[in-house]
Design a protein around this motif. Structure first.
Motif, PDB file in Angstrom:
ATOM      1  N   HIS A  83       0.605  -0.679  -0.166  1.00 36.59           N
ATOM      2  CA  HIS A  83      -0.017   0.046  -0.034  1.00 36.59           C
ATOM      3  C   HIS A  83       0.743   1.334  -0.523  1.00 36.59           C
ATOM      4  N   SER A  84       0.627   2.153  -0.274  1.00 34.14           N
ATOM      5  CA  SER A  84       1.179   3.593  -0.385  1.00 34.14           C
ATOM      6  C   SER A  84       2.283   3.331  -1.118  1.00 34.14           C
ATOM      7  N   LEU A  85       2.327   2.982  -1.998  1.00 36.79           N
ATOM      8  CA  LEU A  85       3.921   2.643  -3.030  1.00 36.79           C
ATOM      9  C   LEU A  85       4.009   3.667  -3.293  1.00 36.79           C
ATOM     10  N   LYS A  86       5.583   4.312  -3.354  1.00 38.66           N
ATOM     11  CA  LYS A  86       6.584   4.970  -3.490  1.00 38.66           C
ATOM     12  C   LYS A  86       6.828   5.060  -4.850  1.00 38.66           C
ATOM     13  N   PRO A  87       7.862   5.674  -5.801  1.00 38.59           N
ATOM     14  CA  PRO A  87       8.110   5.582  -6.735  1.00 38.59           C
ATOM     15  C   PRO A  87       9.633   5.128  -6.345  1.00 38.59           C
ATOM     16  N   GLU A  88      10.096   5.414  -5.054  1.00 40.73           N
ATOM     17  CA  GLU A  88      11.263   4.425  -4.558  1.00 40.73           C
ATOM     18  C   GLU A  88      11.205   3.172  -4.526  1.00 40.73           C
ATOM     19  N   ASP A  89       9.532   2.829  -4.063  1.00 39.42           N
ATOM     20  CA  ASP A  89       8.999   1.183  -4.760  1.00 39.42           C
ATOM     21  C   ASP A  89       9.977  -0.145  -5.368  1.00 39.42           C
ATOM     22  N   THR A  90      10.034   0.891  -7.101  1.00 36.19           N
ATOM     23  CA  THR A  90       9.743   0.784  -8.369  1.00 36.19           C
ATOM     24  C   THR A  90      10.915  -0.514  -8.479  1.00 36.19           C
ATOM     25  N   ALA A  91      10.656  -1.567  -8.606  1.00 29.89           N
ATOM     26  CA  ALA A  91      12.202  -2.813  -8.530  1.00 29.89           C
ATOM     27  C   ALA A  91      10.883  -4.136  -9.186  1.00 29.89           C
ATOM     28  N   VAL A  92      12.417  -4.791  -9.163  1.00 30.24           N
ATOM     29  CA  VAL A  92      11.542  -6.634  -9.445  1.00 30.24           C
ATOM     30  C   VAL A  92      11.983  -7.096  -8.144  1.00 30.24           C
ATOM     31  N   TYR A  93      10.549  -7.721  -8.091  1.00 31.10           N
ATOM     32  CA  TYR A  93      10.420  -8.119  -6.668  1.00 31.10           C
ATOM     33  C   TYR A  93      11.095  -9.466  -7.434  1.00 31.10           C
ATOM     34  N   TYR A  94      11.247 -10.821  -5.857  1.00 27.70           N
ATOM     35  CA  TYR A  94      12.165 -11.937  -6.469  1.00 27.70           C
ATOM     36  C   TYR A  94      10.928 -12.562  -4.478  1.00 27.70           C
ATOM     37  N   CYS A  95      10.527 -13.816  -4.774  1.00 25.89           N
ATOM     38  CA  CYS A  95      10.367 -14.185  -3.636  1.00 25.89           C
ATOM     39  C   CYS A  95      11.315 -15.283  -3.811  1.00 25.89           C
ATOM     40  N   ALA A  96      11.887 -15.934  -1.896  1.00 26.64           N
ATOM     41  CA  ALA A  96      12.677 -16.442  -1.944  1.00 26.64           C
ATOM     42  C   ALA A  96      11.750 -17.361  -0.972  1.00 26.64           C
ATOM     43  N   ALA A  97      13.136 -18.942  -0.864  1.00 22.65           N
ATOM     44  CA  ALA A  97      12.125 -19.380   0.449  1.00 22.65           C
ATOM     45  C   ALA A  97      13.589 -19.722   0.724  1.00 22.65           C
ATOM     46  N   SER A  98      13.742 -20.226   2.404  1.00 24.88           N
ATOM     47  CA  SER A  98      14.951 -20.712   2.961  1.00 24.88           C
ATOM     48  C   SER A  98      14.438 -21.677   3.716  1.00 24.88           C
ATOM     49  N   THR A  99      15.597 -22.940   4.398  1.00 21.31           N
ATOM     50  CA  THR A  99      15.163 -23.813   5.316  1.00 21.31           C
ATOM     51  C   THR A  99      15.061 -24.017   6.791  1.00 21.31           C
ATOM     52  N   LEU A 100      15.806 -22.172   6.658  1.00 17.50           N
ATOM     53  CA  LEU A 100      16.005 -22.068   8.106  1.00 17.50           C
ATOM     54  C   LEU A 100      14.504 -21.350   8.913  1.00 17.50           C
ATOM     55  N   SER A 101      14.797 -21.482   9.884  1.00 20.66           N
ATOM     56  CA  SER A 101      13.809 -21.632  11.294  1.00 20.66           C
ATOM     57  C   SER A 101      13.135 -20.093  11.671  1.00 20.66           C
ATOM     58  N   MET A 102      14.369 -19.040  10.819  1.00 18.00           N
ATOM     59  CA  MET A 102      14.092 -17.488  10.962  1.00 18.00           C
ATOM     60  C   MET A 102      13.784 -16.946  10.457  1.00 18.00           C
ATOM     61  N   VAL A 103      13.010 -15.174  10.079  1.00 16.85           N
ATOM     62  CA  VAL A 103      13.839 -15.046   9.205  1.00 16.85           C
ATOM     63  C   VAL A 103      14.981 -14.140   8.525  1.00 16.85           C
ATOM     64  N   GLN A 104      15.279 -14.059   7.889  1.00 17.63           N
ATOM     65  CA  GLN A 104      16.983 -13.703   7.789  1.00 17.63           C
ATOM     66  C   GLN A 104      17.365 -12.795   6.895  1.00 17.63           C
ATOM     67  N   THR A 105      17.444 -11.601   6.506  1.00 15.32           N
ATOM     68  CA  THR A 105      17.666 -10.422   6.286  1.00 15.32           C
ATOM     69  C   THR A 105      18.510 -10.670   4.446  1.00 15.32           C
ATOM     70  N   ASP A 106      19.556 -11.617   5.498  1.00  7.95           N
ATOM     71  CA  ASP A 106      20.856 -11.812   4.260  1.00  7.95           C
ATOM     72  C   ASP A 106      20.109 -12.345   3.095  1.00  7.95           C
ATOM     73  N   ARG A 107      20.463 -11.960   1.939  1.00  9.20           N
ATOM     74  CA  ARG A 107      19.728 -12.937   0.487  1.00  9.20           C
ATOM     75  C   ARG A 107      21.070 -14.699   0.915  1.00  9.20           C
ATOM     76  N   SER A 108      21.837 -13.847   1.420  1.00 10.52           N
ATOM     77  CA  SER A 108      22.858 -15.429   0.532  1.00 10.52           C
ATOM     78  C   SER A 108      21.632 -17.016   1.715  1.00 10.52           C
ATOM     79  N   ARG A 109      21.437 -16.683   2.681  1.00  7.42           N
ATOM     80  CA  ARG A 109      20.435 -17.883   3.546  1.00  7.42           C
ATOM     81  C   ARG A 109      19.456 -18.026   2.336  1.00  7.42           C
ATOM     82  N   TYR A 110      18.807 -17.842   1.674  1.00  6.15           N
ATOM     83  CA  TYR A 110      18.041 -18.276   0.776  1.00  6.15           C
ATOM     84  C   TYR A 110      18.126 -19.289  -0.642  1.00  6.15           C
ATOM     85  N   ARG A 111      17.825 -20.184   0.178  1.00  8.66           N
ATOM     86  CA  ARG A 111      18.185 -21.509  -1.079  1.00  8.66           C
ATOM     87  C   ARG A 111      17.269 -21.355  -2.806  1.00  8.66           C
TER      88      ARG A 111
END
Length: 123
Positions: A83-111
């Protein structure tokens, strides 16, 4: 294992979009699902994440209060409501899945990664 992202498009500033990511190929019930985005000329960055089934949502500061991540177990789908989208939200959005049990912000943790869906916000 496949992740299929969809729902991107062109929207005016202040508007809303909902992205979907359909998961197939294995059981994701114990996985973390996340959304990342990559703007032109920038690094891919974490946007939001959650454990499958919800309850552990985590957001980047830049989208907190405007975006919401959720899952639908019956459909094996994770959503990103924006919601309330801004021009700076413009990007390619990717979904990712990790086998870890907690949310990680490091993209290298997503397989596993989806192919990306383009969101363009006009001013």
């Amino acid at each position: 294992v496949q992740l299929q992202a969809s729902g991107g498009g062109l929207v005016q500033a202040g508007g809303s979009l909902r992205l979907s990511c359909a998961a197939s190929g294995r059981t994701f019930s114990h996985h973390v699902m996340a959304w990342f985005r990559q703007a032109p000329g920038k690094e891919r960055e974490f946007v939001a994440g959650t454990r499958w089934g919800g309850g552990s949502e985590y957001y980047a500061e830049s989208v907190k209060g405007r975006f919401a991540v959720s899952t639908d177990n019956a459909k094996n789908t994770v959503y990103l409501q924006m919601h309330s989208l801004k021009p700076e939200d413009t990007a390619v959005y990717y979904c990712a899945a990790s086998t870890l049990s907690m949310v990680q912000t490091d993209r290298s943790r997503y397989r596993y990664w989806g192919q990306g869906t383009l969101v363009t916000v006009s001013s």
